[in-house]
Design a protein around this motif. Structure first.
Motif: not given
Length: 225
Positions: A118-139
């Motif tokens: 739902d509208a919270r999808v942007m929270t998902t995307m922001r958390r994912s971007l934060k993880a990538l910027k911290e050097g984590k791989h995303l699955v």
């Protein structure tokens, strides 16, 4: 990582068939988005417990599996058993409630990001971007269920906006690597990465990227043992 997650991961690891990996190219030091086949509940378990980069990944997980209020209905509609099975009524009356007691607690203890529709999808995307910027791989598991042990031909590609977000935030081009979890050979077959051209809108590249990733996560590319 939470202690519950670490305990579960340690306990299931000896029973999982896929423990080795064949890489078509090195992963490198920059974060990568791994796209893998789902294999029901087994795909996430493999990527968390026995994948070589399991300690360095954050895994997308459907919100319905992480919330006790949603998990019962989610399990009943997520093709965990054949609907035509004679035991389907028994499964429906038991498995979702067992999952409710165990699964959300484990997943909240794990390095996961809840995927909201739902509208919270942007929270998902922001958390994912934060993880990538911290050097984590995303699955991410992009297959779309289409019946028991079956998936639609096309992949879910809403996550692709992360590619543009990452480039805008860092100036770097993120690599996307398809992973075929091959239980028959006991291998993670990790194919060569694909990237998006940062000078072209990512939506215009979606078909090319989807076709390559779909072939990769279904074992139709050429990684050697």
């Amino acid at each position: 990582m939470g202690k519950l997650y670490e305990c579960v991961r340690f306990c299931v690891r000896p029973f999982l068939k896929v423990k080795k990996a064949a890489f078509a190219e090195p992963v490198g030091e920059e974060p990568v988005i791994f796209l893998a086949n789902h294999l029901g509940a087994l795909g996430p378990m493999y990527m968390a417990a026995t994948f070589p980069f399991g300690d360095e990944v954050v895994i997308w997980c459907n919100e319905g599996m992480m919330d006790e209020k949603l998990v019962v209905d989610y399990v009943r509609h997520d093709w965990w058993w054949r609907p035509e099975s004679k035991l389907a009524p028994v499964y429906s009356a038991t498995i979702p409630y067992i999952a409710k007691l165990i699964v959300p607690k484990v997943l909240r203890s794990a390095p996961t990001i809840a995927v909201c529709r739902d509208a919270r999808v942007m929270t998902t995307m922001r958390r994912s971007l934060k993880a990538l910027k911290e050097g984590k791989h995303l699955v991410i598991f992009p297959e779309l269920p289409d019946g028991f042990d079956s998936h639609a031909e096309h992949l879910q590609m809403g996550w692709l906006n992360l590619v543009s977000m990452y480039h805008k935030a860092t100036g770097k081009v993120i690599r996307m690597m398809p992973v075929y979890i091959d239980e028959k050979s006991g291998l993670f077959r990790v194919e060569k990465a694909i990237t998006a051209d940062p000078d072209i809108p990512v939506k215009e590249q979606e078909t090319r990227i989807e076709r390559y990733l779909a072939a990769g996560i279904r074992g139709k590319l050429s990684t050697k043992d």
